[in-house]
Write an enzyme that holds these catalytic residues in place. Structure first.
Site, mmCIF file in Angstrom:
data_model
loop_
_atom_site.group_PDB
_atom_site.id
_atom_site.type_symbol
_atom_site.label_atom_id
_atom_site.label_comp_id
_atom_site.label_asym_id
_atom_site.label_seq_id
_atom_site.Cartn_x
_atom_site.Cartn_y
_atom_site.Cartn_z
ATOM 1 N N SER A 142 36.663 50.820 26.401
ATOM 2 C CA SER A 142 38.054 51.154 26.758
ATOM 3 C C SER A 142 38.752 51.656 25.508
ATOM 4 O O SER A 142 38.415 51.234 24.385
ATOM 5 C CB SER A 142 38.781 49.907 27.275
ATOM 6 O OG SER A 142 40.187 50.124 27.308
ATOM 7 N N TYR A 155 40.675 40.814 26.950
ATOM 8 C CA TYR A 155 40.124 42.044 27.542
ATOM 9 C C TYR A 155 39.924 43.100 26.450
ATOM 10 O O TYR A 155 38.818 43.653 26.311
ATOM 11 C CB TYR A 155 41.047 42.591 28.635
ATOM 12 C CG TYR A 155 40.530 43.888 29.225
ATOM 13 C CD1 TYR A 155 39.524 43.884 30.186
ATOM 14 C CD2 TYR A 155 41.019 45.123 28.799
ATOM 15 C CE1 TYR A 155 39.021 45.073 30.707
ATOM 16 C CE2 TYR A 155 40.522 46.312 29.312
ATOM 17 C CZ TYR A 155 39.528 46.291 30.269
ATOM 18 O OH TYR A 155 39.025 47.462 30.784
HETATM 19 P P1 NAP Z 1 36.790 48.179 39.558
HETATM 20 O O1 NAP Z 1 37.125 49.256 40.527
HETATM 21 O O2 NAP Z 1 37.461 46.852 39.679
HETATM 22 O O3 NAP Z 1 35.208 47.998 39.569
HETATM 23 C C1 NAP Z 1 34.576 46.916 38.945
HETATM 24 C C2 NAP Z 1 33.139 46.865 39.421
HETATM 25 O O4 NAP Z 1 32.500 45.738 38.786
HETATM 26 C C3 NAP Z 1 33.024 46.645 40.925
HETATM 27 O O5 NAP Z 1 31.893 47.351 41.411
HETATM 28 C C4 NAP Z 1 32.795 45.149 41.049
HETATM 29 O O6 NAP Z 1 32.089 44.888 42.254
HETATM 30 C C5 NAP Z 1 31.962 44.888 39.807
HETATM 31 N N1 NAP Z 1 32.067 43.490 39.357
HETATM 32 C C6 NAP Z 1 33.206 42.787 39.141
HETATM 33 N N2 NAP Z 1 32.896 41.527 38.802
HETATM 34 C C7 NAP Z 1 31.528 41.442 38.834
HETATM 35 C C8 NAP Z 1 30.596 40.392 38.611
HETATM 36 N N3 NAP Z 1 31.005 39.155 38.312
HETATM 37 N N4 NAP Z 1 29.277 40.660 38.742
HETATM 38 C C9 NAP Z 1 28.852 41.896 39.086
HETATM 39 N N5 NAP Z 1 29.678 42.935 39.295
HETATM 40 C C10 NAP Z 1 31.001 42.691 39.175
HETATM 41 O O7 NAP Z 1 37.106 48.612 38.053
HETATM 42 P P2 NAP Z 1 36.780 49.920 37.186
HETATM 43 O O8 NAP Z 1 38.072 50.344 36.613
HETATM 44 O O9 NAP Z 1 35.948 50.885 37.907
HETATM 45 O O10 NAP Z 1 35.952 49.238 36.027
HETATM 46 C C11 NAP Z 1 34.727 49.736 35.555
HETATM 47 C C12 NAP Z 1 34.693 49.533 34.036
HETATM 48 O O11 NAP Z 1 35.669 50.387 33.442
HETATM 49 C C13 NAP Z 1 35.030 48.114 33.579
HETATM 50 O O12 NAP Z 1 34.139 47.730 32.565
HETATM 51 C C14 NAP Z 1 36.430 48.262 33.031
HETATM 52 O O13 NAP Z 1 36.724 47.286 32.063
HETATM 53 C C15 NAP Z 1 36.378 49.661 32.461
HETATM 54 N N6 NAP Z 1 37.671 50.307 32.235
HETATM 55 C C16 NAP Z 1 38.504 50.561 33.273
HETATM 56 C C17 NAP Z 1 39.734 51.157 33.005
HETATM 57 C C18 NAP Z 1 40.714 51.453 34.118
HETATM 58 O O14 NAP Z 1 41.893 51.714 33.815
HETATM 59 N N7 NAP Z 1 40.280 51.428 35.356
HETATM 60 C C19 NAP Z 1 40.109 51.497 31.700
HETATM 61 C C20 NAP Z 1 39.234 51.214 30.669
HETATM 62 C C21 NAP Z 1 38.009 50.635 30.936
HETATM 63 P P3 NAP Z 1 32.060 43.445 43.012
HETATM 64 O O15 NAP Z 1 33.469 42.957 43.068
HETATM 65 O O16 NAP Z 1 31.435 43.755 44.330
HETATM 66 O O17 NAP Z 1 31.164 42.578 42.175
#
Ligand code: NAP
Length: 268
Positions: A142, A155
């Site tokens: 991030s 985080y």
């Molecule tokens: P998201 O839509 O909430 O997706 C998170 C994914 O991780 C889902 O597929 C979820 O599926 C899975 N997950 C959550 N807890 C889990 C667990 N305990 N075991 C296995 N899988 C798990 O969020 P996203 O934004 O796409 O996040 C993806 C990555 O991008 C993350 O690492 C996040 O920190 C990073 N990121 C996001 C942003 C942003 O603004 N969106 C910015 C910077 C970095 P289930 O619930 O089915 O397990």
């Protein structure tokens, strides 16, 4: 049709958000897929859609990556399955509230997912790819790794950890024949915001990227051979200058002598 050489991509957190877009884009590039998340009911329809649209093979693994035994199963797949050429280390979570506002259990859960599982899986992939002399690891960190003053600190700290691990692993990868890319998204419209009790629309619209734009940009960064990709950063020179300034400190970071300003002055 699947190319016989492009190989399989294993994606964690593939059920929603960035992971689901990676699944779509990598299937369209011809990768067979292994999709991992807790919610198999959400992974199965995505897998069926991608099989129908692209003809690639898609496996689904339900795993809770805060559970050590589940992490072991995914580590084992990365090591045993020689068709895997790309690992997208994407699963992650955020916390409600500020740095002082979360319980011990919540702090342990985010560290288990964002740090412990992410590190174990990246290292397992590194060992497997190193032994095979090829492969790529994409670690989703991030921009908060660079901006800890602006967000909840566990985080942002977990993402700084992943950036640091990526850069260390990239150095090893260069010697052993695999590539490591850290992707640093800014605010991106996914479910992570709602899941952690935040409203992404509280940001000005020009600060929030779509998940599709983020992943497409990150894949261009991967194609460019980048080790750190920051899709929203317009001026690449700012990262280059930051990186160069950090490396320039290197020769001075471990010395017998303390810096002049820390010298104990003799009492007269
Ligand atoms: P998201 O839509 O909430 O997706 C998170 C994914 O991780 C889902 O597929 C979820 O599926 C899975 N997950 C959550 N807890 C889990 C667990 N305990 N075991 C296995 N899988 C798990 O969020 P996203 O934004 O796409 O996040 C993806 C990555 O991008 C993350 O690492 C996040 O920190 C990073 N990121 C996001 C942003 C942003 O603004 N969106 C910015 C910077 C970095 P289930 O619930 O089915 O397990």
């Amino acid at each position: 049709m699947t190319s016989p050489t492009i190989g399989t991509a294993l994606i964690t957190g593939a059920s929603t958000g960035l992971g689901a877009v990676y699944a779509d884009r990598l299937a369209k590039r011809g990768h067979d897929l292994i999709l991992v998340a807790r919610n198999a009911a959400q992974l199965e329809p995505l897998a069926a859609k991608l099989r129908a649209e692209t003809g690639v093979e898609v496996d689904v693994i339900a795993a809770d990556l805060t559970n050590s035994d589940d992490v072991t199963r995914i580590e084992q797949r990365l090591i045993d399955d020689a068709t895997i050429t790309l690992f997208v280390n994407n699963a992650g979570m955020s916390l409600n509230g500020g740095t002082l506002e979360n319980s011990a259990a919540e702090i342990e859960t985010i560290i288990a997912l964002n740090i412990t599982a992410a590190a174990r899986l990246a290292i397992a992939a590194g060992r497997a790819f190193g032994a095979r002399g090829q492969g790529a690891i994409v670690n989703i960190a991030s921009v908060l790794a660079l901006a800890p003053e602006t967000f909840e600190g566990v985080y942002s700290g977990s993402k700084a950890f992943l950036l640091n691990l990526s850069q260390a692993l990239a150095t090893t990868g260069r010697e052993k024949g695999f590539h490591v890319q850290a992707v640093l998204p800014g605010a991106t419209r996914t479910e992570i915001w709602e899941r952690s009790g935040k409203d992404v629309d509280a940001f000005p619209a020009e600060m929030v990227m779509s998940a599709v734009d983020l992943v497409d940009a990150a894949l261009i960064g991967l194609d460019r051979g980048e080790e750190v990709t920051i899709p929203p950063l317009a001026d690449e020179g700012q990262w280059d200058a930051y990186h160069a300034a950090r490396l320039a400190m290197g020769p001075g970071l471990s010395r017998r002598d303390v810096g002049e300003r820390y010298r104990v002055t003799e009492a007269v």
